[in-house]
Design a protein around this motif. Structure first.
Motif, PDB file in Angstrom:
ATOM      1  N   ALA A 155     -10.861  -5.832   1.788  1.00  0.00           N
ATOM      2  CA  ALA A 155     -11.479  -5.186   0.638  1.00  0.00           C
ATOM      3  C   ALA A 155     -12.354  -4.043   1.137  1.00  0.00           C
ATOM      4  CB  ALA A 155     -12.318  -6.190  -0.144  1.00  0.00           C
ATOM      5  N   GLY A 156     -12.298  -2.916   0.465  1.00  0.00           N
ATOM      6  CA  GLY A 156     -13.114  -1.770   0.842  1.00  0.00           C
ATOM      7  C   GLY A 156     -14.245  -1.536  -0.137  1.00  0.00           C
ATOM      8  N   ARG A 157     -14.973  -0.474   0.085  1.00  0.00           N
ATOM      9  CA  ARG A 157     -16.054  -0.116  -0.827  1.00  0.00           C
ATOM     10  C   ARG A 157     -15.516   0.420  -2.143  1.00  0.00           C
ATOM     11  NH1 ARG A 157     -18.049   4.115   0.616  1.00  0.00           N
ATOM     12  NH2 ARG A 157     -16.824   4.626   2.477  1.00  0.00           N
ATOM     13  N   THR A 158     -14.292   0.989  -2.111  1.00  0.00           N
ATOM     14  CA  THR A 158     -13.739   1.639  -3.298  1.00  0.00           C
ATOM     15  C   THR A 158     -12.428   1.016  -3.756  1.00  0.00           C
ATOM     16  OG1 THR A 158     -12.599   3.272  -1.908  1.00  0.00           O
ATOM     17  CG2 THR A 158     -14.812   3.833  -2.677  1.00  0.00           C
ATOM     18  N   TYR A 159     -12.009  -0.075  -3.152  1.00  0.00           N
ATOM     19  CA  TYR A 159     -10.761  -0.717  -3.544  1.00  0.00           C
ATOM     20  C   TYR A 159     -10.832  -2.211  -3.227  1.00  0.00           C
ATOM     21  CZ  TYR A 159      -9.980   0.209   1.428  1.00  0.00           C
ATOM     22  OH  TYR A 159     -10.119   0.303   2.791  1.00  0.00           O
ATOM     23  N   PRO A 160     -10.080  -3.034  -3.946  1.00  0.00           N
ATOM     24  CA  PRO A 160     -10.102  -4.485  -3.715  1.00  0.00           C
ATOM     25  C   PRO A 160      -9.193  -4.864  -2.553  1.00  0.00           C
ATOM     26  CG  PRO A 160      -8.623  -3.993  -5.508  1.00  0.00           C
ATOM     27  CD  PRO A 160      -9.237  -2.671  -5.102  1.00  0.00           C
ATOM     28  N   GLY A 161      -9.331  -6.086  -2.078  1.00  0.00           N
ATOM     29  CA  GLY A 161      -8.487  -6.575  -0.998  1.00  0.00           C
ATOM     30  C   GLY A 161      -7.252  -7.280  -1.525  1.00  0.00           C
ATOM     31  N   ARG A 162      -6.596  -6.704  -2.493  1.00  0.00           N
ATOM     32  CA  ARG A 162      -5.421  -7.331  -3.098  1.00  0.00           C
ATOM     33  C   ARG A 162      -4.564  -6.266  -3.774  1.00  0.00           C
ATOM     34  NH1 ARG A 162      -9.598  -7.836  -6.660  1.00  0.00           N
ATOM     35  NH2 ARG A 162      -9.173  -7.290  -8.843  1.00  0.00           N
ATOM     36  N   ALA A 163      -3.332  -6.645  -4.054  1.00  0.00           N
ATOM     37  CA  ALA A 163      -2.412  -5.801  -4.818  1.00  0.00           C
ATOM     38  C   ALA A 163      -1.777  -6.657  -5.896  1.00  0.00           C
ATOM     39  CB  ALA A 163      -1.338  -5.214  -3.905  1.00  0.00           C
ATOM     40  N   ILE A 164      -1.113  -6.013  -6.842  1.00  0.00           N
ATOM     41  CA  ILE A 164      -0.428  -6.722  -7.921  1.00  0.00           C
ATOM     42  C   ILE A 164       1.031  -6.279  -7.931  1.00  0.00           C
ATOM     43  CG2 ILE A 164      -0.270  -7.113 -10.403  1.00  0.00           C
ATOM     44  CD1 ILE A 164      -3.261  -6.628 -10.581  1.00  0.00           C
ATOM     45  N   ALA A 165       1.946  -7.236  -7.864  1.00  0.00           N
ATOM     46  CA  ALA A 165       3.374  -6.958  -7.964  1.00  0.00           C
ATOM     47  C   ALA A 165       3.824  -7.166  -9.400  1.00  0.00           C
ATOM     48  CB  ALA A 165       4.160  -7.882  -7.035  1.00  0.00           C
ATOM     49  N   VAL A 166       4.528  -6.178  -9.925  1.00  0.00           N
ATOM     50  CA  VAL A 166       5.020  -6.253 -11.303  1.00  0.00           C
ATOM     51  C   VAL A 166       6.279  -5.405 -11.381  1.00  0.00           C
ATOM     52  CG1 VAL A 166       3.649  -4.274 -12.079  1.00  0.00           C
ATOM     53  CG2 VAL A 166       4.341  -6.005 -13.732  1.00  0.00           C
ATOM     54  N   ARG A 167       7.193  -5.769 -12.251  1.00  0.00           N
ATOM     55  CA  ARG A 167       8.394  -4.957 -12.411  1.00  0.00           C
ATOM     56  C   ARG A 167       8.034  -3.561 -12.926  1.00  0.00           C
ATOM     57  NH1 ARG A 167      13.460  -6.851 -12.077  1.00  0.00           N
ATOM     58  NH2 ARG A 167      13.781  -9.075 -11.812  1.00  0.00           N
ATOM     59  N   ARG A 168       8.769  -2.567 -12.417  1.00  0.00           N
ATOM     60  CA  ARG A 168       8.452  -1.191 -12.739  1.00  0.00           C
ATOM     61  C   ARG A 168       8.540  -0.909 -14.240  1.00  0.00           C
ATOM     62  NH1 ARG A 168       7.980   3.786 -10.093  1.00  0.00           N
ATOM     63  NH2 ARG A 168       7.344   5.257 -11.682  1.00  0.00           N
ATOM     64  N   ARG A 169       9.521  -1.481 -14.910  1.00  0.00           N
ATOM     65  CA  ARG A 169       9.656  -1.209 -16.343  1.00  0.00           C
ATOM     66  C   ARG A 169       8.423  -1.701 -17.108  1.00  0.00           C
ATOM     67  NH1 ARG A 169      13.397   0.417 -19.774  1.00  0.00           N
ATOM     68  NH2 ARG A 169      14.926   0.582 -18.097  1.00  0.00           N
ATOM     69  N   GLU A 170       7.912  -2.870 -16.747  1.00  0.00           N
ATOM     70  CA  GLU A 170       6.723  -3.390 -17.420  1.00  0.00           C
ATOM     71  C   GLU A 170       5.517  -2.503 -17.123  1.00  0.00           C
ATOM     72  OE1 GLU A 170       3.826  -7.346 -17.477  1.00  0.00           O
ATOM     73  OE2 GLU A 170       5.815  -7.461 -16.553  1.00  0.00           O
ATOM     74  N   PHE A 171       5.403  -2.060 -15.875  1.00  0.00           N
ATOM     75  CA  PHE A 171       4.295  -1.179 -15.492  1.00  0.00           C
ATOM     76  C   PHE A 171       4.348   0.132 -16.278  1.00  0.00           C
ATOM     77  CE2 PHE A 171       2.584   2.029 -12.440  1.00  0.00           C
ATOM     78  CZ  PHE A 171       1.276   1.584 -12.419  1.00  0.00           C
TER      79      PHE A 171
END
Length: 389
Positions: A28-44
């Motif tokens: 985790a950084g000062r300006t971003y979290p220590g994680r990502a989110i996977a989701v299908r592109r169409r839903e995004f």
């Protein structure tokens, strides 16, 4: 913006050509979290469209068919539906093969660094993202990498990304290699069967090379501007950030919008792109050198020592990282890379495209058809052409 049914991800595993595995931590950084989110592109894409409509955007359906020019240059397009749109500012958010960029003559096709990414799906589940450096022939690595990522629906997304220079001739080779790569994943025990579904691919334009991201009243964002990481091909983060920056530049007033937007790019993406794009270009066509580098990076002793710094630098997360030894090492690598590539043609061309507008820059030599701007901002109405993630 909230995404339903997203899968939260953290650390990543890199698999070397010999099968050695390295864990890259998701700090985790000062300006971003220590994680990502996977989701299908169409839903995004649906989430982004709905958010834009809720904020007051006016929807249009159609492809940009014929550009429309005025005294200020490109002012809009006639869509395939027959609707004509003109605006004070045109924002090209239409992907790597941007029609907006082509119409405004903001791309030099002789200089662009292209890559092609091909993906399919597997029913096998993996617990974390895996990046795989692969040698189709022993000792000669793919000029890119393969991957298998967890899918939000329980399966996985797998594929190949292949780098090339200014010619787009690598798509067929990536398609031919995909079955052999899936077999390689089986040997690594990451899948237990064949990929399913029709493989789909997309072009990536890397590192801003060969593209002028803003001129006059035309701004390019995301893949259209070449804002794709030259080291690992990621572009969603830069697309969202540049889209917001372009909108803010436009809202502050059309006359200086391009200057404001270029200032944002100089401060955020240009330092990383101007050093990593030349490094990427230098490695293309050298499969033995790529193989040696991949083997060295995943060697047991070296990989443990550099994993944290590698994660930060490779993913362009040095700016905004929290103080720790890995950040110091990543900053040192970034500074060394900038020094080594500062005189390269690619680095110089990137920085030149971010200089202030020349008041004497002529409108592209196209037939002008007059007309007055409507005051609206035009964004290409096509669905983004990126890969499903």
């Amino acid at each position: 913006i909230g995404v339903a049914n997203g899968l939260t991800l953290g650390d990543m595993t890199v698999v070397g050509p010999t099968g050695r595995r390295v864990g890259l931590p998701a700090f985790a950084g000062r300006t971003y979290p220590g994680r990502a989110i996977a989701v299908r592109r169409r839903e995004f894409d649906d989430v982004l469209r709905d958010a834009a409509l809720a904020a007051g955007a006016e929807p249009f359906v159609g492809r940009a068919a014929r550009p429309r020019f005025g005294d200020a240059g490109l002012e809009g397009f006639e869509l395939s539906s027959g609707i004509e749109l003109r605006a004070d500012i045109v924002i090209g958010a239409d992907g790597a093969t941007s029609q907006v960029a082509a119409a405004a003559e903001l791309v030099d096709p002789r200089r662009v660094l292209w890559a092609f990414a091909l993906r399919a799906y597997s029913a096998a589940a993996v617990d974390r993202p895996h990046i795989t450096f692969w040698e189709p022939t022993p000792g000669r690595a793919l000029p890119g990498y393969g991957w298998i990522f967890p899918g939000a629906d329980g399966g996985s997304n797998l594929g190949l990304g292949v780098g090339m220079r200014s010619t787009r001739t690598g798509a067929a080779s990536a398609t031919r290699l995909l079955p052999a790569f899936v077999a390689h994943l089986r040997r690594l025990d990451l899948v237990d069967g064949d990929a399913h579904g029709t493989p789909l691919g997309g072009w990536l334009k890397l590192g801003m090379v060969g593209t002028t991201p803003a001129r006059g009243r035309v701004l390019l964002v995301g893949d259209a501007a070449g804002l794709v990481n030259p080291l690992q091909g990621e572009g969603i983060g830069a697309a969202l950030g540049s889209g917001r920056a372009a909108a803010e530049a436009a809202l502050a007033g059309p006359p200086r919008a391009a200057d404001r937007y270029r200032t944002y790019l100089r401060r955020t993406h240009a330092p990383f792109m101007s050093s990593t794009a030349p490094a990427h270009a230098a490695m293309l066509g050298r499969p033995r050198a790529i193989a040696l580098l991949a083997r060295a990076l995943t060697a047991p002793v070296a990989s443990r020592a550099i994993a944290g710094a590698w994660s930060l630098y490779w993913n362009d997360l040095v700016i905004g990282a929290t103080p720790r030894p890995s950040r110091s090492l990543a900053r040192a690598v970034a500074q060394a890379g900038s020094f080594a590539t500062a005189r390269s043609d690619a680095a110089r061309s990137i920085m030149r495209t971010l200089e202030a507008d020349d008041p004497g820059t002529p409108v592209p030599d196209r037939a002008r058809d007059g007309g007055s701007p409507t005051g609206r901002s035009v964004v290409d109405a096509q669905r983004p052409r990126g890969l499903d993630v």
